[in-house]
Design a protein around this motif. Sequence first.
Motif, short mmCIF file in Angstrom:
data_model
loop_
_atom_site.label_atom_id
_atom_site.label_comp_id
_atom_site.label_asym_id
_atom_site.label_seq_id
_atom_site.Cartn_x
_atom_site.Cartn_y
_atom_site.Cartn_z
N PHE A 2 0.87 -1.03 -0.37
CA PHE A 2 0.27 0.02 -0.08
C PHE A 2 0.82 1.42 0.08
CE2 PHE A 2 -1.62 2.83 2.09
CZ PHE A 2 -2.89 3.48 1.60
N PRO A 3 2.07 1.33 0.97
CA PRO A 3 2.45 3.11 0.74
C PRO A 3 3.41 2.73 -0.37
CG PRO A 3 3.25 1.07 3.13
CD PRO A 3 2.42 0.80 1.84
N GLU A 4 3.89 1.95 -0.85
CA GLU A 4 4.24 1.62 -2.55
C GLU A 4 3.68 2.18 -3.70
OE1 GLU A 4 6.97 2.05 -3.23
OE2 GLU A 4 8.51 0.27 -1.81
N VAL A 5 2.57 2.08 -3.14
CA VAL A 5 1.11 2.77 -4.35
C VAL A 5 0.55 4.18 -3.81
CG1 VAL A 5 -1.28 1.91 -4.96
CG2 VAL A 5 -0.36 0.24 -4.34
N MET A 6 0.99 4.28 -2.37
CA MET A 6 0.72 5.54 -2.69
C MET A 6 1.78 6.78 -2.99
SD MET A 6 -1.69 6.60 0.26
CE MET A 6 -0.77 8.27 0.78
N GLN A 24 9.95 4.18 15.11
CA GLN A 24 9.87 5.81 14.58
C GLN A 24 8.85 6.36 13.77
OE1 GLN A 24 13.84 5.84 12.59
NE2 GLN A 24 15.07 6.04 14.07
N GLU A 25 8.76 5.20 13.18
CA GLU A 25 7.86 5.52 11.76
C GLU A 25 6.89 5.99 12.07
OE1 GLU A 25 8.20 3.24 8.45
OE2 GLU A 25 10.17 3.68 8.05
N LYS A 79 7.34 7.08 5.43
CA LYS A 79 7.19 6.39 6.78
C LYS A 79 6.32 4.68 6.72
CE LYS A 79 8.98 9.52 8.73
NZ LYS A 79 10.70 9.47 9.01
N TYR A 80 7.67 3.75 5.60
CA TYR A 80 6.87 3.24 4.99
C TYR A 80 5.74 1.84 6.67
CZ TYR A 80 6.27 -0.40 1.59
OH TYR A 80 5.64 -1.40 0.15
#
Length: 248
Positions: A78-82, A218-219, A233-234
């Motif tokens: 999902f974060p990559e698609v974002m 951290q993220e 922030k993956y």
Amino acid sequence: MFIYVKKHCKPAFFLLTVIGLYFLFVFAKQQYHAVDFDKTFGSKAIESDKKLQILQEQFKECALFCHEESLFLQSIVFPEVMRYNQLKDDIETESLRTLYVQFGEDYANFSIGLFQMKPSFAVHVEEKVKQLLPDNTYKELQLAYTNTDAESIRAERLERLEDDNWQLVYLTAFVLICKETYKHKKFTNNIERLQYYATVYNAGFDRSENYISKKITQENYYLNQQMPGKKFKYAALAKWFFEKKGNF
């Protein structure tokens, strides 16, 4: 007496004013971030979810193959698609294709496709599947190449990574590799395991356990402050999507 009180009231009044202004600033900043968060992050999240839903049936098949929830697989990428931008992706791929095919990843190693996979990532997956997983799994994933020439293999690898269905194969293989590699690691729940896998997906197989755990902590902090745009922030975004879609 009046003069004494007056002298001491001034600094006290000033201090109270400063404190009041500080809390007003914090409140205003929170309100601003909430609006900004909804407008930028929220709209991107909706569009990204739509892209994932188009591949819903393929995700279900992959989930069955690696014995996971479809949502678990979707949350990893999902974060990559974002951050995926098709126009930018097409331009970069076209400009770097020849360099990679001719000279390899030392000269050109770039993110490709909806899940933003790099050729180096694909190579690691291909190698680790062969090393760690049963032969029948390796054959079913069909990751072997019929070509033996290095340039032809690199060209075919790029063709695979430009295809959504092939990216799903690599994602499935990645999850199977993680399940084998970290089978002795104790996770308190599925969300913790998701964040661990997602960080490995983003950072690479060669990162230490200490590095991965620290990065996750951290993220999560930054996303909890509604500041995902401050830096990508993956693991936190993977968790956010998993919890939102799963209604945890």
